[in-house]
Every structure is written in structure tokens, then in C-alpha cells.
Motif scaffolding. Structure first.
Motif, short mmCIF file in Angstrom:
data_model
loop_
_atom_site.label_atom_id
_atom_site.label_comp_id
_atom_site.label_asym_id
_atom_site.label_seq_id
_atom_site.Cartn_x
_atom_site.Cartn_y
_atom_site.Cartn_z
N LYS A 3 22.40 99.45 -40.08
CA LYS A 3 21.20 98.98 -39.37
C LYS A 3 20.14 100.08 -39.29
N ALA A 4 20.59 101.31 -39.00
CA ALA A 4 19.64 102.42 -38.91
C ALA A 4 18.99 102.70 -40.25
N TYR A 5 19.80 102.74 -41.30
CA TYR A 5 19.24 103.05 -42.62
C TYR A 5 18.40 101.89 -43.17
N ARG A 6 18.74 100.65 -42.78
CA ARG A 6 17.92 99.52 -43.18
C ARG A 6 16.51 99.65 -42.59
N GLN A 7 16.45 100.05 -41.32
CA GLN A 7 15.14 100.25 -40.69
C GLN A 7 14.37 101.37 -41.37
N LEU A 8 15.09 102.41 -41.78
CA LEU A 8 14.43 103.53 -42.44
C LEU A 8 13.86 103.11 -43.80
N SER B 219 32.34 106.58 -38.17
CA SER B 219 32.84 105.40 -38.90
C SER B 219 32.32 104.09 -38.32
N ARG B 220 31.15 104.12 -37.73
CA ARG B 220 30.48 102.90 -37.26
C ARG B 220 29.50 102.46 -38.35
N PHE B 221 30.06 101.93 -39.42
CA PHE B 221 29.28 101.73 -40.62
C PHE B 221 28.25 100.61 -40.47
N LEU C 114 21.95 103.87 -47.15
CA LEU C 114 22.25 102.49 -46.82
C LEU C 114 23.36 101.96 -47.73
N GLY C 115 23.30 102.32 -49.00
CA GLY C 115 24.36 101.92 -49.93
C GLY C 115 25.71 102.47 -49.52
N LEU C 116 25.74 103.74 -49.11
CA LEU C 116 26.99 104.36 -48.66
C LEU C 116 27.54 103.66 -47.43
N ALA C 117 26.66 103.32 -46.49
CA ALA C 117 27.10 102.62 -45.29
C ALA C 117 27.68 101.25 -45.64
N GLN C 118 27.01 100.55 -46.55
CA GLN C 118 27.50 99.24 -46.96
C GLN C 118 28.84 99.36 -47.69
N SER D 98 17.30 108.56 -38.41
CA SER D 98 18.11 109.34 -39.34
C SER D 98 19.30 109.96 -38.62
N GLN D 99 19.05 110.53 -37.46
CA GLN D 99 20.14 111.13 -36.68
C GLN D 99 21.14 110.07 -36.23
N ALA D 100 20.62 108.90 -35.83
CA ALA D 100 21.50 107.82 -35.39
C ALA D 100 22.38 107.33 -36.54
N GLY D 101 21.77 107.21 -37.72
CA GLY D 101 22.54 106.77 -38.88
C GLY D 101 23.62 107.76 -39.25
N ALA D 102 23.27 109.04 -39.26
CA ALA D 102 24.24 110.09 -39.60
C ALA D 102 25.38 110.13 -38.60
N GLN D 103 25.03 110.01 -37.30
CA GLN D 103 26.05 110.01 -36.25
C GLN D 103 26.99 108.82 -36.40
#
Length: 281
Positions: A35-40, A28-30, A54-58, A18-23
Motif C-alpha cells: 500500500k505504501a509503495y503503491r502510493q509512492l 513482513s507486513r507485505f 512494490l514488485g518486491l512487496a507483491q 518510504s520509511q513506512a514501506g521499508a518498516q
């Protein structure tokens, strides 16, 4: 004991991801965030928040179809109007699917009209639902009262919907500001001609034609206005040019020819009208 240790490890893993995804989102490393949110989503499939993230990142990565898939999975678990309806609608607009964007954007409007009303108007307009688009845009003026661009779009949408009294209400205050925009001059002139008579719209139609003679529709409307005020000789070249694309103007052209004593040309134009339009006069 082993089960407890496993649970603690899972919690730490989830927290780290979660922290990695937020960071990654902040930086802007979407793709990394995705990848982080997909694993979550795989570790906690019952948690809809990971689907939203994950949707927001995509979405931010430009993967709009993938974003929609995740947003819709989130909405199955959390169907109440919210930001995800807005983002789903925006993704549909990005994919040039305006008709499909309408339903989620209508839900988004129930959540926050200030954010979503213009986008809803865009979806309705692109889908050809001009009256509803105009009313959505007009509703958005409550939040963007100083936006000339928005007010112009309200007027344009009412004009496209052929609701000329409503269009005039928005055109009139903008007339000076858009004095050099041919499309505005055409639309406003056409509106005035329909509401107040050809003479009222003629100056605007003339300016539009002089600026952009090839503007769609302008020569036909100008020709009809000139014919209506008795300027037959001036009307003829505009009606000749416009009737090549719009056969319904051939009757007006026939009347203009006849008024100038060009009986043979008038008969020819009327015969062509009957052939092309299929209505006997």
C-alpha cells in the motif's frame, strides 16, 4: 511561497511513505508495504525504484502476477541486467510459466550467475529444453561444487537430453551415494547399456526394477538388455508388461518368443507391432 510549502510537504510525505514501506517489509507486513509503495508510485510515477519495491512487496505477499507487472514496468526504465530480471523469472516459475521465465533469467545470469544459474536450469528443464538445462546446471556447479542434488540434476538433464557420454560423466561419481535410488539406477543403467553394451547396464536395471517395477521405462529397457545378453526367458515377462504401453517393444518381444520356440506368439506380437506402429517388417 505556497508552491515551496507544497513541495516541502510532498517531500515529507514521500519520505514518510518510504520509511513506512521499508518498516513494513522488515516486519513482513507485505500488504502494508504494498500500500505504501503503491502510493509512492502515484506520487512519483517517474521514479522506477518505487515500482521495484512494490514488485518486491507483491512477490513476498505471494501476488506473483502483480509482482511481474511492477517488475516489468521497472525494467522498461532500467533494462540493464539486474536483480529485477531474476525476480521476474522467479515469479514466472512460481506461476508455472517456465518458458516465459527463461528470457529474464538469462538476463539475470549476466548480472549474477551464482544466484540465477540454477533457476535458469529449472526454467529450461520444465520447458523441455533438456540440453540447455543441463549446461545451465553444470555452469552452476562452479558455485555449488559440493551440492550432490545439483550434480544429480546435471546427470538427469543430460540423460533426458540423450547426451549419454555427458550424463555418464556425472552419473559415475554418484553411483555409490545413489545406490538405493531406483530412478538413478535406471538412468545410470540405461546410460551404460547405450554406451558400453547391455551387459554393463544390466545390474543397475535389475536393481531399479526390483525396487520399483512400475517405474516408467525400466521394464522395457531391462527386457531389451536381458534379450541382448541371451536371457530370453527372463526378458519375456518384462517385454510383455512394457509393450502394453510401448508398442515399439513388440518386435523385441517377438524375437524373444521366437527364440523360445513360441512361434505362434512371435507371429502374433509381430502382427500387433505392424498394426500399432504401422511399419511393415
Amino acid at each position: 511561497m505556497i508552491t515551496l510549502l507544497f513541495a516541502l510537504a510532498m517531500l515529507q510525505d514521500v519520505s514518510s511513505l518510504s520509511q513506512a514501506g521499508a518498516q513494513a517489509m522488515r516486519e513482513s507486513r507485505f500488504a502494508d508495504a504494498g500500500k505504501a509503495y503503491r502510493q509512492l508510485t502515484e506520487k512519483e510515477p517517474a521514479n522506477p525504484m518505487w515500482r521495484m519495491n512494490l514488485g518486491l512487496a507483491q512477490y513476498q505477499a505471494g501476488n506473483f502476477q502483480d509482482a511481474i507487472v511492477e517488475f516489468e514496468k521497472y525494467l522498461k526504465a532500467k533494462p540493464q541486467p539486474g536483480a529485477n530480471h531474476w525476480m521476474t523469472g522467479l515469479a514466472r516459475l512460481k506461476l508455472k510459466q517456465p518458458c516465459d521465465a527463461i528470457a529474464p533469467l538469462e538476463k539475470a545470469k549476466l548480472w549474477d550467475a551464482s544466484k540465477s544459474s540454477i533457476d535458469l536450469g529449472d526454467a529450461l528443464f520444465a520447458c523441455g529444453r533438456f540440453e540447455k538445462a543441463a549446461r545451465a546446471y553444470e555452469g552452476a556447479t562452479v558455485f555449488h561444487s559440493n551440492s550432490t542434488k545439483l550434480l544429480r540434476q546435471v546427470a538427469h538433464s543430460y540423460w533426458r537430453a540423450r547426451l549419454y557420454p555427458e550424463a555418464k560423466k556425472f552419473f559415475s561419481p554418484l553411483a555409490e551415494q545413489f545406490a538405493n535410488e531406483p530412478e538413478f539406477q535406471f538412468e545410470y543403467g540405461d546410460t551404460l547399456a547405450r554406451l558400453e553394451g547391455p551387459a554393463a547396464g544390466l545390474p543397475f536395471l535389475l536393481r531399479a526394477e526390483q525396487a520399483v517395477p512400475e517405474l516408467t521405462g525400466v521394464r522395457g529397457e531391462l527386457g531389451k538388455a536381458l534379450l541382448a545378453v541371451g536371457r530370453m526367458a527372463e526378458a519375456i515377462p518384462h517385454l510383455e508388461a512394457a509393450s502394453a504401453k510401448d508398442a515399439t517393444l513388440l518386435l523385441a518381444l517377438s524375437r524373444a518368443y521366437r527364440s523360445m520356440g513360441r512361434t505362434e506368439d512371435a507371429e502374433r506380437a509381430q502382427a500387433e507391432y505392424r498394426t500399432k506402429v504401422g511399419t511393415k517388417q
